[in-house]
Design a protein around this motif. Structure first.
Motif, mmCIF file in Angstrom:
data_model
loop_
_atom_site.group_PDB
_atom_site.id
_atom_site.type_symbol
_atom_site.label_atom_id
_atom_site.label_comp_id
_atom_site.label_asym_id
_atom_site.label_seq_id
_atom_site.Cartn_x
_atom_site.Cartn_y
_atom_site.Cartn_z
ATOM 1 N N GLU A 56 0.857 -1.187 0.000
ATOM 2 C CA GLU A 56 0.000 0.000 0.000
ATOM 3 C C GLU A 56 0.889 1.232 0.000
ATOM 4 O O GLU A 56 1.811 1.353 0.810
ATOM 5 C CB GLU A 56 -0.887 -0.018 1.241
ATOM 6 C CG GLU A 56 -1.833 1.149 1.335
ATOM 7 C CD GLU A 56 -2.666 1.119 2.602
ATOM 8 O OE1 GLU A 56 -3.146 2.192 3.012
ATOM 9 O OE2 GLU A 56 -2.821 0.029 3.200
ATOM 10 N N ARG A 57 0.621 2.139 -0.909
ATOM 11 C CA ARG A 57 1.366 3.393 -0.990
ATOM 12 C C ARG A 57 0.770 4.408 -0.026
ATOM 13 O O ARG A 57 -0.448 4.521 0.086
ATOM 14 C CB ARG A 57 1.307 3.955 -2.415
ATOM 15 C CG ARG A 57 1.922 3.057 -3.443
ATOM 16 C CD ARG A 57 3.408 3.146 -3.369
ATOM 17 N NE ARG A 57 4.024 2.266 -4.348
ATOM 18 C CZ ARG A 57 5.280 1.933 -4.306
ATOM 19 N NH1 ARG A 57 6.052 2.384 -3.358
ATOM 20 N NH2 ARG A 57 5.787 1.144 -5.204
ATOM 21 N N ASN A 58 1.621 5.145 0.690
ATOM 22 C CA ASN A 58 1.199 6.211 1.608
ATOM 23 C C ASN A 58 0.093 5.773 2.570
ATOM 24 O O ASN A 58 -1.000 6.327 2.568
ATOM 25 C CB ASN A 58 0.735 7.449 0.824
ATOM 26 C CG ASN A 58 1.789 7.925 -0.148
ATOM 27 O OD1 ASN A 58 2.963 8.025 0.212
ATOM 28 N ND2 ASN A 58 1.390 8.200 -1.370
ATOM 29 N N ARG B 228 3.129 -0.324 4.067
ATOM 30 C CA ARG B 228 2.206 -1.340 4.582
ATOM 31 C C ARG B 228 2.046 -2.428 3.532
ATOM 32 O O ARG B 228 1.868 -2.140 2.354
ATOM 33 C CB ARG B 228 0.852 -0.721 4.910
ATOM 34 C CG ARG B 228 -0.192 -1.740 5.349
ATOM 35 C CD ARG B 228 -1.455 -1.078 5.832
ATOM 36 N NE ARG B 228 -1.175 -0.385 7.077
ATOM 37 C CZ ARG B 228 -1.843 0.687 7.517
ATOM 38 N NH1 ARG B 228 -2.823 1.207 6.809
ATOM 39 N NH2 ARG B 228 -1.521 1.250 8.662
ATOM 40 N N TYR B 229 2.145 -3.667 3.991
ATOM 41 C CA TYR B 229 1.871 -4.809 3.113
ATOM 42 C C TYR B 229 0.601 -5.487 3.587
ATOM 43 O O TYR B 229 0.420 -5.726 4.778
ATOM 44 C CB TYR B 229 3.011 -5.830 3.150
ATOM 45 C CG TYR B 229 4.237 -5.415 2.396
ATOM 46 C CD1 TYR B 229 4.321 -5.562 1.009
ATOM 47 C CD2 TYR B 229 5.337 -4.887 3.061
ATOM 48 C CE1 TYR B 229 5.464 -5.192 0.320
ATOM 49 C CE2 TYR B 229 6.484 -4.511 2.378
ATOM 50 C CZ TYR B 229 6.536 -4.667 1.006
ATOM 51 O OH TYR B 229 7.669 -4.298 0.327
ATOM 52 N N HIS B 230 -0.261 -5.807 2.638
ATOM 53 C CA HIS B 230 -1.417 -6.663 2.886
ATOM 54 C C HIS B 230 -1.041 -8.007 2.280
ATOM 55 O O HIS B 230 -0.773 -8.092 1.075
ATOM 56 C CB HIS B 230 -2.672 -6.098 2.216
ATOM 57 C CG HIS B 230 -3.048 -4.744 2.723
ATOM 58 N ND1 HIS B 230 -3.850 -4.562 3.817
ATOM 59 C CD2 HIS B 230 -2.699 -3.511 2.292
ATOM 60 C CE1 HIS B 230 -3.995 -3.265 4.045
ATOM 61 N NE2 HIS B 230 -3.305 -2.603 3.126
ATOM 62 N N ARG C 193 -1.507 -8.256 7.961
ATOM 63 C CA ARG C 193 -1.068 -6.890 7.653
ATOM 64 C C ARG C 193 0.274 -6.645 8.328
ATOM 65 O O ARG C 193 0.486 -7.015 9.481
ATOM 66 C CB ARG C 193 -2.075 -5.859 8.144
ATOM 67 C CG ARG C 193 -1.736 -4.443 7.646
ATOM 68 C CD ARG C 193 -2.614 -3.371 8.245
ATOM 69 N NE ARG C 193 -2.181 -3.174 9.624
ATOM 70 C CZ ARG C 193 -2.993 -3.056 10.672
ATOM 71 N NH1 ARG C 193 -4.285 -3.129 10.514
ATOM 72 N NH2 ARG C 193 -2.516 -2.882 11.875
ATOM 73 N N LEU C 194 1.172 -5.999 7.589
ATOM 74 C CA LEU C 194 2.503 -5.658 8.100
ATOM 75 C C LEU C 194 2.720 -4.164 7.932
ATOM 76 O O LEU C 194 2.689 -3.662 6.809
ATOM 77 C CB LEU C 194 3.579 -6.400 7.302
ATOM 78 C CG LEU C 194 3.478 -7.925 7.260
ATOM 79 C CD1 LEU C 194 4.194 -8.475 6.044
ATOM 80 C CD2 LEU C 194 4.065 -8.504 8.514
#
Length: 198
Positions: free
Chosen positions: A11-13, A21-23, A33-34
């Motif tokens: 995920e950007r911004n 953020r990584y989904h 979620r990270l």
């Protein structure tokens, strides 16, 4: 729950103060979620299970020049460690330090050397358990995106945002999935980002 594939969607911004953020999708269903800070490799990262809100934490052994991370917080059978071995191997062990699998760059030495000199990185890695390849990690097309058919489209694809996806040869249980998520995250953030920066 058995898992056949994992997809890392960045995920950007993101909102909430995270730098990145990584989904992580398990079989295309949102699973973990990270949230990452600017210096991810030097700080703990929480892996939040979005199904039951449980948290596992990936903690670096030290803040600078870290080569080993510890995974804990779930069931004791999920604990373990992930260690960098050279520039292209990640060794994943259980809590008793028995090797479970390795994440490796499958290219031959000449290709690795040339691409490293050009500041490039491979677009796929292998997960190896014993002598058997049990999964492939690669840059994947976004859902709905068409496969490139000509050279121009393939070249343009090198500059597009891509997800990283892990396809497994056989389903794995949750305790293995968390270790795989942690090892792929470190691969993306340390190995691939390091090659891009270098």
């Amino acid at each position: 729950m058995q898992i056949n594939s994992l997809r890392f969607v960045q995920e950007r911004n993101p909102e909430g103060g995270a730098h990145k953020r990584y989904h992580v999708l398990a079989d295309e269903t949102e699973f973990v979620r990270l949230d990452l800070t600017k210096r991810t490799i030097g700080k703990p990262v929480d892996m939040v299970n979005l199904l039951d809100r449980s948290i596992r934490t990936l903690t670096p052994e030290r803040k600078l020049l870290c080569r080993q991370w510890h995974l804990a917080g779930g069931d004791p059978g999920e604990d373990g460690q992930i260690a960098a071995r050279g520039s292209d191997v990640w060794l994943v062990q259980d809590a008793a330090q028995a090797e479970l699998f390795r994440v490796v760059d499958p290219r031959k030495l000449a290709a690795k050397t040339l691409e490293t000199m050009l500041g490039s990185w491979p677009d796929s890695y292998a997960i190896v358990s014993g002598d058997e390849c049990v999964g492939i990690i690669r840059r994947a097309l976004k859902p709905g995106e068409a496969e490139p058919v000509n050279r121009f489209q393939k070249l343009a694809g090198l500059f597009k945002d891509r997800d990283w996806a892990l396809e497994l040869s056989q389903p794995v249980p949750l305790q293995s999935a968390y270790r795989m998520i942690a090892s792929v995250l470190l691969l993306i953030e340390v190995t691939v980002s390091g090659a891009r920066a270098g």
